[in-house]
Design a protein around this motif. Structure first.
Motif, PDB file in Angstrom:
ATOM      1  N   MET A   1      -3.485  46.659  32.124  1.00 55.17           N
ATOM      2  CA  MET A   1      -3.707  46.066  30.842  1.00 55.17           C
ATOM      3  C   MET A   1      -5.167  45.615  30.798  1.00 55.17           C
ATOM      4  SD  MET A   1      -1.962  42.573  29.220  1.00 55.17           S
ATOM      5  CE  MET A   1      -0.934  42.414  30.624  1.00 55.17           C
ATOM      6  N   VAL A   2      -5.817  45.853  29.692  1.00 54.80           N
ATOM      7  CA  VAL A   2      -7.195  45.415  29.501  1.00 54.80           C
ATOM      8  C   VAL A   2      -7.209  44.410  28.354  1.00 54.80           C
ATOM      9  CG1 VAL A   2      -9.537  46.109  28.950  1.00 54.80           C
ATOM     10  CG2 VAL A   2      -8.095  47.612  30.323  1.00 54.80           C
ATOM     11  N   THR A   3      -7.689  43.216  28.642  1.00 54.69           N
ATOM     12  CA  THR A   3      -7.788  42.153  27.648  1.00 54.69           C
ATOM     13  C   THR A   3      -9.233  41.680  27.612  1.00 54.69           C
ATOM     14  OG1 THR A   3      -5.539  41.475  28.171  1.00 54.69           O
ATOM     15  CG2 THR A   3      -6.900  39.892  26.964  1.00 54.69           C
ATOM     16  N   GLU A   4      -9.845  41.736  26.432  1.00 52.49           N
ATOM     17  CA  GLU A   4     -11.236  41.308  26.282  1.00 52.49           C
ATOM     18  C   GLU A   4     -12.153  42.047  27.267  1.00 52.49           C
ATOM     19  OE1 GLU A   4     -12.239  39.099  23.884  1.00 52.49           O
ATOM     20  OE2 GLU A   4     -10.174  38.935  23.186  1.00 52.49           O
ATOM     21  N   GLY A   5     -11.842  43.309  27.549  1.00 58.55           N
ATOM     22  CA  GLY A   5     -12.671  44.111  28.440  1.00 58.55           C
ATOM     23  C   GLY A   5     -12.434  43.838  29.922  1.00 58.55           C
ATOM     24  N   VAL A   6     -11.405  43.041  30.250  1.00 57.54           N
ATOM     25  CA  VAL A   6     -11.115  42.704  31.639  1.00 57.54           C
ATOM     26  C   VAL A   6      -9.749  43.274  32.005  1.00 57.54           C
ATOM     27  CG1 VAL A   6     -10.721  40.808  33.269  1.00 57.54           C
ATOM     28  CG2 VAL A   6     -12.432  40.559  31.460  1.00 57.54           C
TER      29      VAL A   6
END
Length: 180
Positions: A1-6
């Motif tokens: 999962m990628v959240t805010e590019g992280v």
């Protein structure tokens, strides 16, 4: 999962113990070891028939590294599925410490789960990880002996510095004690 590019990984961590754990954290492992080393009664809530599963910290670290190196974005349970009753666990700690402590039964907490065993099928299938077949797996008694030695050294050190820790009561949930 990628959240805010992280990239994010989610691990659900089950009962873990080992050297350098805090002696006063109120968890069943630290409470029993501390009570046994200090010659105090080992406190068991209810009959002690409720089960828990324990893993040594290095086994958890191996699981976390596997998870971090994967592309799995959903939660993964990391724990040892081998169950032990709280009473068996108290007797094992008492035996390993060679303690004269007795086991004291206290009223059962109403919301204390009777069974706590992680379902690690996802970790096995997607990560190829499970503590029971991992060549790095630390057997329960070996891990407990390492933890007991650590606690014993810490108690000796703290006695020289005039501080003696006391076990905390089981953590409270809605006003009732519960075993971790």
């Amino acid at each position: 999962m990628v959240t805010e590019g992280v990239e994010v990984r989610v691990a659900r961590i089950f009962n873990t113990f080992g050297s350098r754990m805090h002696m006063n954290d109120g968890r069943v492992v630290s409470n029993f070891i501390l009570q046994a080393l200090q010659g105090e009664p080992l406190t068991v809530y209810g009959s002690g028939s409720q089960t828990r599963a324990f893993q040594y910290v290095s086994d958890l670290v191996n699981g976390l590294v596997s998870l971090m190196n994967s592309n799995i974005s959903s939660p993964v349970n990391l724990g040892n599925p081998e169950e032990h009753t709280i009473l068996e666990f108290a007797q094992l700690i008492k035996s390993l410490v060679v303690s004269r402590s007795h086991i004291q039964f206290l009223p059962e907490a109403q919301d204390d789960p009777q069974r706590r065993r992680p379902d690690i099928r996802k970790a096995k299938m997607l990560l190829g990880w499970e503590p029971v077949t991992d060549s790095m797996m630390v057997p329960l008694e070996e891990g407990l002996n390492k933890t007991i030695q650590y606690f014993s050294r810490e108690l000796e050190h703290q006695a020289n510095n005039q501080y003696i820790p006391k076990p905390k009561a089981a953590r409270m949930k809605k006003g009732r004690p519960r075993h971790n």
